[in-house]
Design an enzyme around this catalytic site. Structure first.
Site, PDB file in Angstrom:
ATOM      1  N   SER A   1      35.953  42.717  28.580  1.00  0.00           N
ATOM      2  CA  SER A   1      37.295  42.673  29.161  1.00  0.00           C
ATOM      3  C   SER A   1      38.315  42.886  28.044  1.00  0.00           C
ATOM      4  O   SER A   1      38.443  42.048  27.144  1.00  0.00           O
ATOM      5  CB  SER A   1      37.536  41.330  29.839  1.00  0.00           C
TER       6      SER A   1
ATOM      7  N   HIS B   1      36.274  46.769  31.107  1.00  0.00           N
ATOM      8  CA  HIS B   1      36.939  46.042  32.191  1.00  0.00           C
ATOM      9  C   HIS B   1      38.436  45.927  31.862  1.00  0.00           C
ATOM     10  O   HIS B   1      38.812  45.398  30.818  1.00  0.00           O
ATOM     11  CB  HIS B   1      36.287  44.664  32.309  1.00  0.00           C
TER      12      HIS B   1
ATOM     13  N   ASP C   1      42.018  44.473  33.057  1.00  0.00           N
ATOM     14  CA  ASP C   1      42.614  43.450  33.928  1.00  0.00           C
ATOM     15  C   ASP C   1      44.069  43.771  34.206  1.00  0.00           C
ATOM     16  O   ASP C   1      44.911  43.708  33.311  1.00  0.00           O
ATOM     17  CB  ASP C   1      42.484  42.081  33.260  1.00  0.00           C
TER      18      ASP C   1
ATOM     19  N   MET D   1      47.428  42.786  36.047  1.00  0.00           N
ATOM     20  CA  MET D   1      48.073  41.598  36.628  1.00  0.00           C
ATOM     21  C   MET D   1      49.562  41.845  36.825  1.00  0.00           C
ATOM     22  O   MET D   1      50.206  42.458  35.966  1.00  0.00           O
ATOM     23  CB  MET D   1      47.894  40.396  35.695  1.00  0.00           C
TER      24      MET D   1
ATOM     25  N   HIS E   1      40.223  45.953  37.481  1.00  0.00           N
ATOM     26  CA  HIS E   1      40.263  44.746  38.310  1.00  0.00           C
ATOM     27  C   HIS E   1      41.731  44.487  38.650  1.00  0.00           C
ATOM     28  O   HIS E   1      42.500  44.066  37.794  1.00  0.00           O
ATOM     29  CB  HIS E   1      39.635  43.612  37.482  1.00  0.00           C
TER      30      HIS E   1
ATOM     31  N   MET F   1      44.520  42.529  39.971  1.00  0.00           N
ATOM     32  CA  MET F   1      44.973  41.195  40.385  1.00  0.00           C
ATOM     33  C   MET F   1      46.454  41.323  40.729  1.00  0.00           C
ATOM     34  O   MET F   1      47.332  40.805  40.029  1.00  0.00           O
ATOM     35  CB  MET F   1      44.734  40.191  39.244  1.00  0.00           C
TER      36      MET F   1
ATOM     37  N   MET G   1      34.881  35.808  40.934  1.00  0.00           N
ATOM     38  CA  MET G   1      35.617  35.196  39.821  1.00  0.00           C
ATOM     39  C   MET G   1      34.973  33.848  39.509  1.00  0.00           C
ATOM     40  O   MET G   1      34.752  33.039  40.418  1.00  0.00           O
ATOM     41  CB  MET G   1      37.081  34.958  40.199  1.00  0.00           C
TER      42      MET G   1
ATOM     43  N   ASP H   1      32.984  37.368  36.602  1.00  0.00           N
ATOM     44  CA  ASP H   1      34.103  37.535  35.663  1.00  0.00           C
ATOM     45  C   ASP H   1      34.748  36.184  35.345  1.00  0.00           C
ATOM     46  O   ASP H   1      35.307  35.540  36.236  1.00  0.00           O
ATOM     47  CB  ASP H   1      35.122  38.480  36.324  1.00  0.00           C
TER      48      ASP H   1
HETATM   49  C1  DX5 Z   1      40.792  36.682  34.140  1.00  0.00           C
HETATM   50  C2  DX5 Z   1      40.268  38.088  33.987  1.00  0.00           C
HETATM   51  C3  DX5 Z   1      39.034  38.186  33.188  1.00  0.00           C
HETATM   52  C4  DX5 Z   1      39.178  37.675  31.770  1.00  0.00           C
HETATM   53  C5  DX5 Z   1      37.835  37.219  31.293  1.00  0.00           C
HETATM   54  O1  DX5 Z   1      41.757  36.660  35.112  1.00  0.00           O
HETATM   55  O2  DX5 Z   1      39.994  38.665  35.253  1.00  0.00           O
HETATM   56  O3  DX5 Z   1      38.506  39.499  33.192  1.00  0.00           O
HETATM   57  O4  DX5 Z   1      39.679  38.609  30.876  1.00  0.00           O
HETATM   58  O5  DX5 Z   1      37.997  36.659  30.035  1.00  0.00           O
HETATM   59  P1  DX5 Z   1      36.993  35.568  29.472  1.00  0.00           P
HETATM   60  O6  DX5 Z   1      35.650  36.234  29.337  1.00  0.00           O
HETATM   61  O7  DX5 Z   1      37.585  35.185  28.161  1.00  0.00           O
HETATM   62  O8  DX5 Z   1      36.955  34.427  30.451  1.00  0.00           O
HETATM   63 ZN    ZN Z   2      38.842  40.614  35.241  1.00  0.00          ZN
END
Ligand code: DX5
Ligand code: ZN
Length: 223
Positions: free
Chosen positions: A10, A35, A37, A39, A68, A70, A139, A178
């Site tokens: 990630s 990956h 993220d 947001m 991903h 969010m 998650m 994740d």
């Molecule tokens: C959290 C993200 C994850 C995050 C995982 O909302 O969706 O992808 O980056 O990070 P770690 O592995 O540090 O929990």
């Molecule tokens: Zn993620």
């Protein structure tokens, strides 16, 4: 059925001032996916990156991009992320009234479509949507931040989902987990049926190449 293990670093935990170097290290460690993220500060409290950064990452690598989302109203942004180079897109079921439509929209671009579920969102969403998905993301932390602690009840949930997929001839669907995955707990997560393993702080805090290699070794040691 034993699915191919895929390691997805990630980038949220990467050094964004040196993103190209971080991506190179992921390739050197033989990661399978990157990956990303996304947001929006509404669905989750944090704001991260959008299609602009995804399109900047795309030419840096041959690794597929696992986006991903969010974000609220993800259906409005699917085309932007496809244009930016996403190879996989997941949308959260908690923000979706028209999941079938959104999954069809993602697939119409010939990329992989998935749904994502928060830690205590009922699996029934996955049972009904599975046949329209290429992958299902569970998650194992509350989404929004890297570096959180793995929520253990995810293991039982993952096992239930894995059994459901096997029993319904849906074993080709990947299970992505994740949040909070580390070198020392990854084997429990694989034993529960996951095969796409997202890992942020567990990879980027320290030696990226060595961490990916150790993570894979532990994941693949599960019989
Ligand atoms: C959290 C993200 C994850 C995050 C995982 O909302 O969706 O992808 O980056 O990070 P770690 O592995 O540090 O929990
Ligand atoms: Zn993620």
């Amino acid at each position: 059925m034993k699915k191919k293990i895929r390691i997805a670093p990630s980038l949220l935990s990467a050094d964004f001032a040196h993103l190209a170097d971080e991506v190179k290290k992921c390739e050197q460690g033989a990661a399978d996916l990157l990956h990303c993220d996304i947001m929006d500060g509404h669905f989750v409290p944090n704001i991260t990156i959008g299609p602009l950064i995804v399109s900047a990452i795309k030419p840096l690598t041959k690794l597929q991009l696992n986006c991903h989302l969010m974000i609220e109203k993800p259906e409005k942004y699917i085309e932007d992320f496809v244009k930016a180079g996403a190879d996989y897109i997941s949308v959260h079921v908690e923000v979706q009234n028209h999941l079938h439509r959104t999954l069809s929209l993602i697939k119409s671009h010939n990329i992989k479509a998935g749904i994502a579920l928060n830690p205590v969102t009922p699996l029934s969403y996955a049972f009904d949507a599975a046949e329209y998905c290429d992958f299902i993301l569970l998650m194992s932390v509350n989404p929004g931040f890297g570096g959180q602690k793995f929520i253990k009840s995810t293991l039982k949930k993952c096992e239930t989902l894995s059994n459901f997929l096997d029993k319904n001839n849906l074993e080709n669907i990947d299970i992505e987990v994740d949040g909070g995955i580390k070198i020392d707990n990854v084997s429990d997560i694989v034993s529960a049926g996951a095969n796409m393993l997202v890992c942020g702080s567990g990879i980027f805090d320290g030696d990226v190449v060595a961490n990916i290699i150790k993570l894979r070794a532990n994941a693949e040691s599960v019989k």
